[in-house]
Each structure stands twice: as structure tokens, then as C-alpha cells.
Write a protein that holds these residues in place. Structure first.
Motif, PDB file in Angstrom:
ATOM      1  N   MET A  46       0.828  -1.195   0.000  1.00 49.57           N
ATOM      2  CA  MET A  46       0.000   0.000   0.000  1.00 49.57           C
ATOM      3  C   MET A  46       0.871   1.258   0.000  1.00 49.57           C
ATOM      4  SD  MET A  46      -3.013   1.152  -0.307  1.00 49.57           S
ATOM      5  CE  MET A  46      -4.024  -0.306  -0.049  1.00 49.57           C
ATOM      6  N   HIS A  89      -8.982   6.084  -0.262  1.00 48.75           N
ATOM      7  CA  HIS A  89      -8.845   4.638  -0.125  1.00 48.75           C
ATOM      8  C   HIS A  89     -10.225   4.012  -0.016  1.00 48.75           C
ATOM      9  CE1 HIS A  89      -7.373   0.742   0.947  1.00 48.75           C
ATOM     10  NE2 HIS A  89      -7.720   0.811   2.213  1.00 48.75           N
ATOM     11  N   SER A 119     -11.452   0.655   1.095  1.00 52.20           N
ATOM     12  CA  SER A 119     -10.839  -0.480   1.788  1.00 52.20           C
ATOM     13  C   SER A 119     -11.678  -1.748   1.650  1.00 52.20           C
ATOM     14  CB  SER A 119     -10.655  -0.160   3.278  1.00 52.20           C
ATOM     15  OG  SER A 119     -11.870  -0.349   3.975  1.00 52.20           O
ATOM     16  N   ARG A 129      -4.115  -2.866   5.232  1.00 50.55           N
ATOM     17  CA  ARG A 129      -3.978  -1.993   4.071  1.00 50.55           C
ATOM     18  C   ARG A 129      -4.528  -0.598   4.369  1.00 50.55           C
ATOM     19  NH1 ARG A 129      -5.821  -6.751  -0.247  1.00 50.55           N
ATOM     20  NH2 ARG A 129      -4.090  -8.137   0.306  1.00 50.55           N
ATOM     21  N   PHE A 132      -2.318   2.766   4.286  1.00 46.06           N
ATOM     22  CA  PHE A 132      -2.707   3.915   3.459  1.00 46.06           C
ATOM     23  C   PHE A 132      -2.625   5.203   4.262  1.00 46.06           C
ATOM     24  CE2 PHE A 132      -6.012   6.960   2.343  1.00 46.06           C
ATOM     25  CZ  PHE A 132      -5.648   7.271   1.041  1.00 46.06           C
ATOM     26  N   ALA A 151     -11.258   7.851   3.425  1.00 46.87           N
ATOM     27  CA  ALA A 151     -11.395   6.409   3.198  1.00 46.87           C
ATOM     28  C   ALA A 151     -12.852   6.013   3.385  1.00 46.87           C
ATOM     29  CB  ALA A 151     -10.507   5.615   4.146  1.00 46.87           C
ATOM     30  N   CYS A 205      -6.823   4.416  -4.113  1.00 43.87           N
ATOM     31  CA  CYS A 205      -6.145   3.150  -3.829  1.00 43.87           C
ATOM     32  C   CYS A 205      -7.214   2.174  -3.356  1.00 43.87           C
ATOM     33  CB  CYS A 205      -5.095   3.321  -2.734  1.00 43.87           C
ATOM     34  SG  CYS A 205      -3.641   4.248  -3.232  1.00 43.87           S
TER      35      CYS A 205
END
Length: 343
Positions: free
Chosen positions: A163, A180, A182, A193, A197, A213, A242
Motif C-alpha cells: 500500500m 482509499h 478499503s 492496508r 494507506f 477512506a 487506492c
């Protein structure tokens, strides 16, 4: 076996060793080849049931998988089989669909078949079934995910480093609004992860308000799409995402396109796992490559070590071993510099 030995001109014990994958290395190569030829000529197949009675092993291993349709698990299984086969072991696969009741049923069924141990890819952070199995002394190795209580050997990719590589790549392209999406926080992969991040964004000088996130409730395309819509509704300034894994990334890509945005012109996307066909996404997915075949092979080797150690009377049980395999970032066409401005 006596007939095979007679035809090959060797003692019965030698023929037995030559036909057993775990002991064939003890026999001269030419002799072993002669024994195998004699067995083939006679149509002889070793009796695995008789072998189990003699050795007190079934030479089978139970493998619990959360979702056989997830493309990351076939290479894990392939690695397991490649490590088990030379020792004469067979993997028995069971799919749980991430269902606790189904997992318990499959686990009990495999124990009823007298498997020698388990390789488990279904671990939740809190997992009563595995706690009970540990108390019962069942040999188990965890692969990819782990429980919060470190009771078992565990093999995984280096999620934290992976990550960090993803975030560093996006920052290097100039992104300052990175989000992010997740995986589930009930799983170690989702938590590790997500934490990595946040740490990587903070290290790059990106505050929480610019690195939001949202949680996908499952490692699926559908969950990724829903979570991405939720994220972009709240944070339309996001220029890069991500994702918790490649399936979530694929869902994110669907959400991006549904909103009339382009990847990577409007929003860059990074996945995690480098599952099969990630390079066939449109655009091909930048993602963190995890060596899943090696994960399976290493998990199988750790389990075989346990089984061999259990045969040594009085051998002390070592602490649960952790093996993190290196990962790398595979850059493809889903990431680019951020747009100069957003509409």
C-alpha cells in the motif's frame, strides 16, 4: 508390492520406499526407476488406505477457501499442490462462501475424512472455529489473512509495503487528493492496508481531509462500486483511489465510468493483488503484485514442517511463524498525473 519387488529384483521394503514420494529420494535413482517400471508393467497402484494405517497419516490436507470465484485463489491452490505433491499429499478443497456455518460444516467434514492438517484462507480477525481448532491441537497454517490472536503460522504478502508503494506512486505523479476504498475491517487484510494507506498519506504530508477512506463491506466488484459512489459523493475533489483489492478496483472503475468520468484522465486507480486479467481491464490496472503461487507453496511447506515435527516425540512447539513475501507495484495505464482542474 511383493510382485513388484520380485520383478524389479529388489527387497519389498526397497520397492515400498521407491514408490513412496516422501521416501523415494532414499533409493538409488536407477533402482527407483526400475521399481516404477515394474509397477507400471504390473498395473500396481500403492494402497493409500493401507499406507495410512501403517503411518497414521492420511496424506491429505484440507484447504478452506472463502470464494473459489475470486481469481486470486487458483494460484494459491496451485502453489499448495506443487509443494504437497512431491511428498505424496493431496489437497482437498472446500469453498465456504465466507459463510460461518458453511465453513464449520466443511471443516468438520474434512476432519471426518482424517485430513492431517489444514491450510486456511478464510480467517477473520475474530474466529471462534480456529480458536477451538487450536485448543484441539489441529495442525493449521493461515494463508493471506490471519486472526488477531497469533495462534498459527501465517503466510501473506507484505500488505503494508504494497500500500505504501501505491501511495508513493500516486504522490509521485502529483496527486494530493488520494482516497482509499478499503476491504472489510473484519479481515486483517482490510485493516492492514487501511492503516498503511493512512500512514503513507501522512508521510507524504497529505492530511486526513485530503486522504479520505470508505469501507467496502466485501472484496467484491459490487461492494467496490457502492463504496466508490459513496466516496465520490462526499469527496468529489478526489483525483486518485487506492483500492483494497483488484475486485474492489474493478467496482470503482464501474462507478467512475457511471459518473461520466474517465480513468486515468479524471481519476487514477490502483488495485491490490495483480489478479489474473488485471492487465485486461480497460484501462489496464496499475496494481500491487502479490506472489500468490508462492504464498500457497510456503503455506504448504510450513504445514509439512508441523506434521513432521508432530512425529518427533517430545519436540517442542515453536512460536507461530510469520512469513511475509515481498510485493511489487506493477504500473499500467490506470494511473496518470492529476487533471489540471476539476469541473
Amino acid at each position: 508390492m511383493s510382485d513388484v519387488a520380485a520383478l524389479a529384483g529388489v527387497h519389498t521394503a526397497t520397492a515400498s520406499r521407491a514408490l513412496n514420494p516422501s521416501t523415494s529420494g532414499l533409493v538409488n535413482a536407477a533402482t527407483a526407476r526400475r521399481v516404477r517400471q515394474a509397477a507400471e508393467q504390473l498395473g500396481f497402484t500403492p494402497n493409500s488406505a493401507a499406507r495410512s494405517l501403517r503411518t497414521n497419516r492420511s496424506f491429505t490436507v484440507g484447504v478452506l477457501l472463502p470464494d473459489l470465484t475470486n481469481p486470486l485463489f487458483p494460484p494459491v491452490v496451485r502453489g499448495i499442490e506443487e509443494a504437497l505433491s512431491p511428498r505424496g499429499y493431496t489437497a482437498l478443497l472446500a469453498n465456504t462462501d465466507n459463510d460461518e456455518a458453511k465453513e464449520r460444516t466443511r471443516f468438520d467434514a474434512l476432519r471426518g475424512r482424517q485430513v492431517d492438517g489444514f491450510i486456511v484462507a478464510t480467517a477473520q480477525r475474530e474466529h471462534p472455529l480456529l480458536d477451538q481448532a487450536h485448543e484441539a491441537g489441529v495442525p493449521i497454517v493461515l494463508v493471506n489473512r490471519r486472526t488477531d490472536t497469533r495462534l498459527f503460522p501465517w503466510v501473506a504478502g507484505d500488505d503494508a509495503t504494497g500500500m505504501a508503494l501505491a501511495v508513493e506512486h500516486l504522490v509521485g505523479l502529483g496527486h494530493r487528493f488520494i482516497a482509499h476504498v478499503s476491504g472489510p475491517q473484519t479481515m486483517s487484510t482490510g485493516v492492514t492496508r487501511a492503516q498503511a494507506f493512512r500512514a503513507a498519506a501522512e508521510s507524504a504530508g497529505i492530511g486526513p481531509e485530503s486522504a479520505p477512506a470508505t469501507i467496502g463491506e466485501a472484496y467484491t466488484v459490487e461492494a467496490g462500486e457502492r463504496a466508490t459512489h459513496e466516496l465520490l459523493d462526499r469527496h468529489p475533489e478526489t483525483t486518485a483511489i487506492c483500492a483494497g483489492n483488484d475486485l474492489i478496483a474493478l467496482g470503482a472503475l464501474h462507478a467512475v465510468k457511471a459518473r461520466g468520468l474517465r480513468c486515468p484522465e479524471d481519476l487514477s486507480l490502483v488495485g491490490f493483488n495483480d489478479m489474473q486479467f488485471a492487465d485486461e481491464f480497460q484501462p489496464p490496472l496499475t496494481t500491487v503484485h502479490v506472489p500468490h503461487l508462492d504464498l500457497g507453496a510456503e503455506a504448504a511447506r510450513l504445514l509439512l514442517e508441523q506434521l513432521d515435527r508432530n512425529e518427533e516425540k517430545g519436540a517442542p512447539a515453536p512460536m507461530a511463524k510469520t512469513v511475509l513475501l515481498p510485493v511489487l507495484l506493477v504500473v499500467r495505464a490506470s494511473t496518470a498525473a492529476p487533471p489540471a482542474q476539476r469541473a
